[in-house]
Design an enzyme around this catalytic site. Structure first.
Site, PDB file in Angstrom:
ATOM      1  N   LYS A  89      87.729 -48.120 120.781  1.00 55.47           N
ATOM      2  CA  LYS A  89      86.722 -47.345 120.051  1.00 55.47           C
ATOM      3  C   LYS A  89      87.257 -45.947 119.773  1.00 55.47           C
ATOM      4  O   LYS A  89      88.024 -45.397 120.564  1.00 55.47           O
ATOM      5  CB  LYS A  89      85.435 -47.213 120.868  1.00 55.47           C
ATOM      6  CG  LYS A  89      84.554 -48.446 120.925  1.00 55.47           C
ATOM      7  CD  LYS A  89      83.248 -48.115 121.638  1.00 55.47           C
ATOM      8  CE  LYS A  89      82.266 -49.268 121.548  1.00 55.47           C
ATOM      9  NZ  LYS A  89      80.951 -48.907 122.148  1.00 55.47           N
ATOM     10  N   ALA A 139      79.910 -59.426 125.647  1.00 52.83           N
ATOM     11  CA  ALA A 139      79.628 -60.443 124.641  1.00 52.83           C
ATOM     12  C   ALA A 139      79.641 -59.809 123.256  1.00 52.83           C
ATOM     13  O   ALA A 139      79.294 -58.641 123.081  1.00 52.83           O
ATOM     14  CB  ALA A 139      78.272 -61.106 124.911  1.00 52.83           C
ATOM     15  N   LYS A 193      77.288 -54.116 114.321  1.00 52.27           N
ATOM     16  CA  LYS A 193      77.967 -52.840 114.084  1.00 52.27           C
ATOM     17  C   LYS A 193      77.705 -52.363 112.660  1.00 52.27           C
ATOM     18  O   LYS A 193      78.617 -51.991 111.921  1.00 52.27           O
ATOM     19  CB  LYS A 193      79.469 -53.008 114.351  1.00 52.27           C
ATOM     20  CG  LYS A 193      79.814 -52.952 115.836  1.00 52.27           C
ATOM     21  CD  LYS A 193      79.741 -51.530 116.353  1.00 52.27           C
ATOM     22  CE  LYS A 193      79.902 -51.433 117.852  1.00 52.27           C
ATOM     23  NZ  LYS A 193      78.687 -51.720 118.590  1.00 52.27           N
ATOM     24  N   LYS A 247      73.126 -62.969  98.989  1.00 46.13           N
ATOM     25  CA  LYS A 247      72.379 -62.199  99.980  1.00 46.13           C
ATOM     26  C   LYS A 247      72.494 -60.721  99.615  1.00 46.13           C
ATOM     27  O   LYS A 247      73.544 -60.097  99.768  1.00 46.13           O
ATOM     28  CB  LYS A 247      72.942 -62.438 101.385  1.00 46.13           C
ATOM     29  CG  LYS A 247      73.151 -63.907 101.760  1.00 46.13           C
ATOM     30  CD  LYS A 247      71.854 -64.650 101.901  1.00 46.13           C
ATOM     31  CE  LYS A 247      72.081 -66.014 102.531  1.00 46.13           C
ATOM     32  NZ  LYS A 247      72.931 -66.928 101.753  1.00 46.13           N
TER      33      LYS A 247
END
Length: 419
Positions: free
Chosen positions: A177, A262, A268, A292
């Site tokens: 990250k 998990a 995100k 969509k």
């Protein structure tokens, strides 16, 4: 005067949620490459030693889900005994996929305009794949018209992956990250970089060392030299002696990826867009075909906002579009320039309506969304599933094109003349 700080984060492709996004988009790529009319709503879940692929898919393409998932996981970097505890070759892959609901299909395939009004316009034929609200945003803080905090966070995450994959820092593992805090002045202009945070998964032993304090010093030095410094070199005017660096602030980070947490597709959504700098309608992108509007209309809204800012009509621009399932025409279109617009927001909304066709099929045709995987060797959407869907100079994304500038200027001049 009190400081105004704003923070955005990014994650690497080995983050468990991002791994799931990439598998879902790899499935979408495979379906569309073989059958551009495929309807796909693919969700992926990952945990220690297991990947579950579910959702609704209607396609003429025969998809080998098991091979596709393992190939994606391996390319991310989770393969072999040193991969960080999650292995593409030994993890279980469970597939739970059914066809799209006929109730949804009929509303999308034949829009309300065709059913009720007998419209002869081909673009009216396709209805929106769902109801909802979608946002697009652009600003003049960076050359790619993205907010500076998310732009820097994404670039650091990309660099973190680059030095791992190129073997420059071979002890790195796929999960990681980044986070960047930018200080703004009273006019909303980026003034300096306040804090840079990097958390990266790593091997348990580096250069024969296993002591945690030794490992952290080693990693910190390498992050500053090989990940942060190349980005700093481009933005040296925003770095100062008070800029703070937090490298693996929790300490040891050996267990990562789906073994550590998990993962799930669509978790995100802020990383995928503007880092929290603009509003979000709540719909995720990955694993969804272009009918969509959660995905395609967000791309269109970004396209509109970016062209408006590039045309000099505003410094900051946020566009909202809303749809009803099975209806082609948007329910509403709204624009906000936060006081930076050269013309009133209401007039700018009229300009958008004049210049852009936001019916789903018009968006799909404009960006060639159904054919992009086939034109890109069977992959396209997976490349967007990590490091952001917008402001990507490393990818040729059709919704990032600046081809409406002159048309927008002309329409804006006309709107002002009438007003």
């Amino acid at each position: 005067m009190a400081k105004r700080l704003f923070t955005s984060e990014s994650v690497t492709e080995g983050h468990p949620d991002k791994l799931c996004d990439q598998i879902s988009d790899a499935v979408l790529d495979a379906a569309l490459a073989g059958d551009p009319k495929s309807r796909v709503a693919c969700e992926t879940f990952a945990t220690t030693g297991l990947v579950v692929i579910g959702g609704e898919i209607t396609s003429k393409t025969r998809i080998d889900f098991d091979t596709l998932a393992r190939k994606t996981i391996e390319e991310i970097g989770y393969a072999g005994p040193d991969a960080g505890g999650f292995d593409a070759h030994t993890c279980g892959v469970v597939v739970c996929v059914k066809e799209q609901s006929p109730d949804i299909s009929q509303g999308v395939t034949t829009a309300k305009e065709h059913r009720d009004e007998d419209s002869s316009d081909e673009i009216d034929k396709l209805g929106a794949g769902d109801q909802g609200l979608m946002f697009g945003f652009a600003c003049d803080e960076t050359p790619e018209f993205m907010p500076l905090p998310i732009s820097l966070a994404q670039r650091l995450a990309l660099k973190l992956s680059h030095v791992r994959k190129k073997g420059i820092l071979p002890y790195l593992r796929p999960d990681g990250k980044t986070q960047v805090t930018v200080e703004y002045d009273e006019k909303g202009i980026p003034k300096r970089i306040d804090t840079i945070v990097i958390s990266t998964q790593h091997a348990a032993k580096i250069n024969g060392k296993t002591d945690n304090s030794d490992l952290q010093k080693f990693i910190e030095a390498d992050m500053k030299e090989f990940v942060i410094k190349p980005v700093e070199d481009e933005l040296g005017h925003l770095i100062d002696k008070d800029t703070k660096y937090l490298i693996n602030p929790s300490g040891r980070f050996v267990i990562g990826g789906p073994q550590g947490d998990a993962g799930l597709t669509g978790r995100k959504i802020i990383v995928d867009t503007y880092g929290g700098y603009a509003r979000h309608g709540g719909g995720a992108f990955s694993g969804k075909d272009p009918t969509k509007v959660d995905r395609s209309a967000c791309y269109a809204a970004r396209y509109i906002a970016k062209n408006i800012v590039a045309a000099g009509l505003a410094r900051h621009c946020e566009v909202q579009i809303s749809y009803a399932i099975g209806v082609a025409k948007p329910i509403s279109i709204s624009v906000s320039t936060f006081g930076t617009g050269k013309i009133k927001d209401l007039l700018l909304g009229d300009v958008i309506n004049k210049v852009f066709d936001l019916r789903p099929l018009a968006i799909i045709k404009k960006f060639n969304l159904h054919n992009l995987p086939k034109l890109n060797g069977g992959t396209f959407y997976r490349n967007t599933a990590a490091y952001g869907h917008f402001g990507r100079p490393d990818l040729k994304l059709p919704w990032e094109e600046l081809d409406k500038i002159n048309e927008l200027k002309k329409a804006a001049n006309g709107a002002c003349a009438v007003a």
